[in-house]
Design a protein around this motif. Structure first.
Motif, PDB file in Angstrom:
ATOM      1  N   SER A 112     -29.368 -53.379 -31.544  1.00  0.00           N
ATOM      2  CA  SER A 112     -28.521 -53.748 -30.419  1.00  0.00           C
ATOM      3  C   SER A 112     -28.840 -55.154 -29.920  1.00  0.00           C
ATOM      4  O   SER A 112     -29.987 -55.584 -29.933  1.00  0.00           O
ATOM      5  CB  SER A 112     -28.677 -52.738 -29.282  1.00  0.00           C
ATOM      6  OG  SER A 112     -30.022 -52.629 -28.911  1.00  0.00           O
ATOM      7  N   ALA A 154     -35.518 -42.310 -33.567  1.00  0.00           N
ATOM      8  CA  ALA A 154     -36.393 -42.570 -32.420  1.00  0.00           C
ATOM      9  C   ALA A 154     -37.002 -41.287 -31.873  1.00  0.00           C
ATOM     10  O   ALA A 154     -38.106 -41.289 -31.338  1.00  0.00           O
ATOM     11  CB  ALA A 154     -35.590 -43.265 -31.329  1.00  0.00           C
ATOM     12  N   GLU A 200     -24.079 -53.567 -31.871  1.00  0.00           N
ATOM     13  CA  GLU A 200     -23.828 -52.304 -31.153  1.00  0.00           C
ATOM     14  C   GLU A 200     -23.089 -52.450 -29.817  1.00  0.00           C
ATOM     15  O   GLU A 200     -23.209 -51.591 -28.941  1.00  0.00           O
ATOM     16  CB  GLU A 200     -25.134 -51.516 -30.939  1.00  0.00           C
ATOM     17  CG  GLU A 200     -25.862 -51.200 -32.235  1.00  0.00           C
ATOM     18  CD  GLU A 200     -27.164 -50.407 -32.040  1.00  0.00           C
ATOM     19  OE1 GLU A 200     -27.290 -49.678 -31.054  1.00  0.00           O
ATOM     20  OE2 GLU A 200     -28.040 -50.525 -32.910  1.00  0.00           O
ATOM     21  N   ILE A 225     -33.472 -54.781 -34.499  1.00  0.00           N
ATOM     22  CA  ILE A 225     -33.432 -53.321 -34.599  1.00  0.00           C
ATOM     23  C   ILE A 225     -32.026 -52.772 -34.407  1.00  0.00           C
ATOM     24  O   ILE A 225     -31.768 -51.592 -34.636  1.00  0.00           O
ATOM     25  CB  ILE A 225     -34.444 -52.687 -33.612  1.00  0.00           C
ATOM     26  CG1 ILE A 225     -35.842 -53.262 -33.849  1.00  0.00           C
ATOM     27  CG2 ILE A 225     -34.501 -51.183 -33.720  1.00  0.00           C
ATOM     28  CD1 ILE A 225     -36.372 -53.108 -35.275  1.00  0.00           C
ATOM     29  N   CYS A 238     -37.912 -53.011 -30.755  1.00  0.00           N
ATOM     30  CA  CYS A 238     -36.806 -52.058 -30.583  1.00  0.00           C
ATOM     31  C   CYS A 238     -35.530 -52.866 -30.348  1.00  0.00           C
ATOM     32  O   CYS A 238     -35.540 -54.097 -30.466  1.00  0.00           O
ATOM     33  CB  CYS A 238     -37.108 -51.119 -29.409  1.00  0.00           C
ATOM     34  SG  CYS A 238     -36.027 -49.666 -29.318  1.00  0.00           S
ATOM     35  N   MET A 260     -25.700 -49.453 -39.055  1.00  0.00           N
ATOM     36  CA  MET A 260     -26.578 -48.940 -38.008  1.00  0.00           C
ATOM     37  C   MET A 260     -26.143 -47.553 -37.569  1.00  0.00           C
ATOM     38  O   MET A 260     -25.064 -47.378 -37.021  1.00  0.00           O
ATOM     39  CB  MET A 260     -26.484 -49.931 -36.832  1.00  0.00           C
ATOM     40  CG  MET A 260     -27.498 -49.759 -35.771  1.00  0.00           C
ATOM     41  SD  MET A 260     -29.182 -49.915 -36.348  1.00  0.00           S
ATOM     42  CE  MET A 260     -29.180 -51.523 -37.126  1.00  0.00           C
ATOM     43  N   CYS A 308     -39.408 -45.625 -32.232  1.00  0.00           N
ATOM     44  CA  CYS A 308     -39.998 -46.327 -31.103  1.00  0.00           C
ATOM     45  C   CYS A 308     -41.483 -45.979 -31.017  1.00  0.00           C
ATOM     46  O   CYS A 308     -41.990 -45.217 -31.807  1.00  0.00           O
ATOM     47  CB  CYS A 308     -39.291 -45.938 -29.821  1.00  0.00           C
ATOM     48  SG  CYS A 308     -37.550 -46.322 -29.907  1.00  0.00           S
TER      49      CYS A 308
HETATM   50  N1  GLN Z   1     -30.563 -49.207 -33.061  1.00  0.00           N
HETATM   51  C1  GLN Z   1     -30.936 -48.879 -31.728  1.00  0.00           C
HETATM   52  C2  GLN Z   1     -30.935 -50.145 -30.885  1.00  0.00           C
HETATM   53  O1  GLN Z   1     -31.270 -51.152 -31.345  1.00  0.00           O
HETATM   54  C3  GLN Z   1     -32.296 -48.237 -31.656  1.00  0.00           C
HETATM   55  C4  GLN Z   1     -32.661 -47.791 -30.262  1.00  0.00           C
HETATM   56  C5  GLN Z   1     -33.926 -46.975 -30.177  1.00  0.00           C
HETATM   57  O2  GLN Z   1     -34.710 -46.946 -31.076  1.00  0.00           O
HETATM   58  N2  GLN Z   1     -34.162 -46.320 -29.090  1.00  0.00           N
HETATM   59  O3  GLN Z   1     -30.640 -50.125 -29.710  1.00  0.00           O
END
Ligand code: GLN
Ligand code: ZN
Length: 757
Positions: A436, A604, A487, A434, A729, A554, A646
């Motif tokens: 990070s 999210a 990230e 997702i 996530c 991202m 989420c």
């Molecule tokens: N791209 C974000 C991560 O992976 C998404 C975080 C989220 O959805 N709260 O941390």
């Protein structure tokens, strides 16, 4: 004479003292006495801060959550938490749960947590069933009432009203919660009597349900409650906030209580009507200072409107913030580094109380008595409304120039899907994550050093690149199909983008409680939003240079940035959101130009912005979806757009989700046994879906079988060719040693699924 009072004050402390005291206690670094001591000090400080008011709230303080406190007061903490330990231990057991390895006892599930009305505060949902019995536990409130009296303030106890309490509760056996009202009211009666005996003249009884759409059963519950609770002493101030009363206006006015508080910011248009309907012996408390935002009030303009109202209401007029100040940071004075110009436009909780003082003085002693404060306020308001930092003609022009086609992809999903399949050459059940990867102590240390200027920009960049390199190598080794850069360079998914956009400032201590000891520090969006230069492109380009696999760009989406910030109140939120959308759109197009073939735009917080009244949902969803589409749809058909959300209910917003038209949506599903996919199935949602198979909230490492099984459940609902395999996530809160075996199993599960095709 207008009376001034407050509905509630932030309890976390200006430097988050309560957070640290709680965490020390939970980690066994301090004992209950130390925790209670910090709590008492905070309460005393808060009362001190509010001492100029005629009535000061008591009972608004909580060690964890005011709704959980009310459950405790009503003797309704779930039974499962009540074995062993002190009362405090039992309270925290329901607040936070207890896992099996904590001790030799059984594990206890935490109470469910959900959003407090339309705020970003989360409360612990009261649990009830047909046989729930209530019993009064008034010690907390009475003790705090005595403490406040000893401090010499005029204490006004605050309780959540019976109907709102039941409305917030969840029935464990599907029985009708309202059937409990007859058992609940005697306990409230007893509580009010005890408060009266202790010397309480007024009690603030919060019924924010009155700003929601209530059916007849709930409305008559309100009526029945207040006819039962009516008394000479204590006098009840029926308190509503977060919106307009609408269909409930007459009901609220006619209840047999001594006073009514309304949100005169969001419900400004209703004030005259309320004055008309409210019987002339009742107090009317007007919440005129915005408790949901951080802007200075335009006091002069407010007075123009308020003076005739005060003339009419005389002694009956009370003045207050619109709602509890829980939802704003504590004090602006602790912000020496905040941009001075913008700072002069802001008011946090303490400053809002000062505004209230000024306002009350102007009403009671005339404007001349506070001429200086009013002149200063006028200058601040004027400086904000004319500032070129707020109004950027170029941005306003680009928003005006947005055309219908800007939110439109060139072709339909079916056609795009073919082009993307050709371009990307992914296997079936493609695997991805997702965004990070773990935010390790080394990453945090590097960021801290960089912020404190102990690390040069070059050095910091080199360290982040090393993290990206590591993330890419690990993903290649795992055999994932679509990679991410991880990230590492981001402190937070909203703050990171805000920091690089014009129109934002950031506080250092502007913390707002989210739940328990958790706080958020929302960015402050004060002006027209512009992206002065690309934000993520260099990182993405570097990450892509390390691999032949597709690297997913991202980004955080416009709606999420909006919903997790304090935003300007001088234009509609939809307009601000469009500006954010244009900034993200530029970034999307630059990523595409840099050769990034897949771009994920996280939304999210899409649901967080839903209005309290369902009748207003469609309007919000329309502009929110438009903003997402505007940010995403400026790309070529071959570029694949992902979005991520989420854990969230999709049932009532599936149409909007489909209108977003992302090529792929990844969602959090692992704990729902894929039941969340039912609605995608029923709605015949046409695009691709990545239902999460790895619960990232838990340190557990899911097995190949578990994940393959979840995917088989997904396959029963969504055609295999439209499914992706991914975690729920981002992995930023996990550790590499958990993440690597879990993702290895995930990749193996995908291989099994492919073999079975
Ligand atoms: N791209 C974000 C991560 O992976 C998404 C975080 C989220 O959805 N709260 O941390
Ligand atoms: Zn997520």
């Amino acid at each position: 004479m207008a009376t001034q009072h407050n509905l509630g004050f932030p309890r976390i402390g200006g430097k988050r003292e309560l957070k640290f005291a709680l965490e020390d206690f939970w980690h066994g670094k301090s004992d209950a006495a130390e925790l209670q001591n910090t709590a008492l000090t905070l309460r005393q400080q808060n009362w001190q801060t509010q001492a100029t008011l005629d009535w000061v709230p008591v009972g608004d303080f909580s060690l964890y959550d005011q709704v959980l406190d009310m459950s405790h007061t009503l003797g309704n903490l779930p039974e499962r938490g009540q074995h062993g330990g002190s009362e405090l231990d039992q309270y925290f057991r329901i607040a936070r749960g207890r896992s099996a390895h904590d001790s030799d006892c059984h594990c206890v599930a935490a109470g469910e947590m959900t959003k407090w009305f339309d705020t970003n505060y989360h409360y612990i949902v009261p649990e009830v069933s047909a046989d729930t019995e209530f019993s009064l536990n008034s010690e907390r409130l009475l003790t705090q009432f005595t403490e406040a009296q000893q401090q010499g303030v005029h204490a006004k106890p605050v309780v959540i009203g019976p109907v709102t309490y039941l409305w917030l509760a969840k029935s464990k056996d599907s029985s009708n919660r309202l059937n409990l009202l007859d058992k609940l009211l005697p306990v409230y009666r007893q509580l009010l009597d005890e408060l009266a005996s202790a010397g309480a003249e007024w009690v603030q009884i919060d019924e924010p349900v009155l700003v929601t759409e209530l059916d007849d059963a709930w409305r008559s519950a309100i009526e029945r409650s207040y006819h039962t609770l009516k008394s000479e002493r204590p006098k009840l101030l029926l308190t509503t906030y977060f919106g307009t009363l609408e269909q409930n206006l007459r009901l609220a006015c006619e209840l047999p209580v001594a006073g009514l508080h309304i949100d005169a910011v969001r419900g400004h248009s209703e004030v005259c009507k309320v004055i008309d309907w409210l019987p002339s012996h009742k107090v009317l408390s007007l919440g005129v200072i915005d408790g949901r935002n951080i802007w200075k009030t335009d006091l002069n303009r407010l007075l123009d409107w308020l003076e005739p109202v005060a003339e009419q209401l005389k002694e009956r007029l009370w003045l207050a913030p619109s709602c509890s100040l829980l939802h704003v940071p504590v004090c602006l004075e602790s912000e020496p580094t905040l941009d001075a110009e913008v700072k002069n436009w802001l008011a946090f909780a303490r400053q809002k109380l000062t505004e209230l003082n000024t306002l009350a003085s102007a009403i009671n002693q005339g404007r001349a008595s506070v001429a200086e404060q009013l002149a200063e306020n006028r200058l601040a308001i004027e400086s904000r409304s004319h500032s070129t930092r707020v109004h950027n003609a170029a941005v306003e022009q680009s928003v005006a120039a947005i055309g219908e086609s800007d939110g439109q992809r060139q072709s339909s999903f079916a056609e795009r899907a073919k082009l993307q399949a050709d371009a990307l050459q992914l296997p079936s059940f493609p695997t991805t994550t997702i965004g990070s990867f773990p935010q390790t102590p080394e990453i945090r240390a590097a960021r801290r050093a960089f912020n404190q200027q102990q690390l040069s920009a070059e050095e910091y960049e080199a360290r982040m690149q090393a993290e990206i390199w590591r993330a890419v190598k690990e993903q290649e080794e795992l055999g994932l199909d679509v990679l991410v850069h991880g990230e590492a360079e981001r402190n937070d998914m909203v703050e990171y983008f805000g920091e690089q956009l014009e129109g934002f400032v950031f506080s250092r201590f502007g913390w707002v409680q989210s739940y328990g000891s958790r706080c958020v520090k929302p960015p402050i969006l004060f002006g027209d939003v512009r992206r002065p230069k690309p934000i993520t492109v260099d990182w993405a380009r570097y990450a892509q240079s390390l691999t032949n696999k597709p690297m997913k760009g991202m980004l955080t989406g416009p709606v999420t940035i909006l919903n997790w910030s304090f935003v300007r109140d001088d234009q509609p939120r939809s307009q601000t959101c469009r500006q954010l959308a244009l900034a993200i759109r530029d970034e999307v197009q630059d990523l595409e130009k840099a050769g990034i073939k897949i771009i994920q735009i996280d939304e999210a917080a899409l649901r967080e912005g839903l209005p309290l009244r369902k009748s207003q949902w469609q309007h919000y969803l329309n502009w929110a979806v438009d903003a997402f589409r505007l940010s995403a749809n400026g790309v070529d058909d071959k570029t694949q757009i992902h979005t991520h959300m989420c854990y969230s209910e999709f049932n009532d917003i599936i149409e909007a989700i489909a209108q977003m038209d992302a090529d792929v949506i990844t969602i959090e599903t692992s704990r729902s046994d894929m039941e969340l996919l039912d609605v995608f199935d029923e709605f015949e949602y046409p695009n691709q879906i990545g239902p999460g198979v790895y619960d990232i909230h838990s340190p557990n490492i899911p097995t190949v079988e578990q994940m393959a099984q979840l995917m088989n459940q997904a396959k029963a609902r969504i055609p295999a060719e439209r499914l992706w395999v991914n975690p729920d996530c981002g992995l930023k809160t996990r550790q590499w040693q958990e993440v690597l075996p879990a993702l290895k199993n995930m990749v193996d599960a995908a291989k099994e699924l492919r073999a079975a095709l």
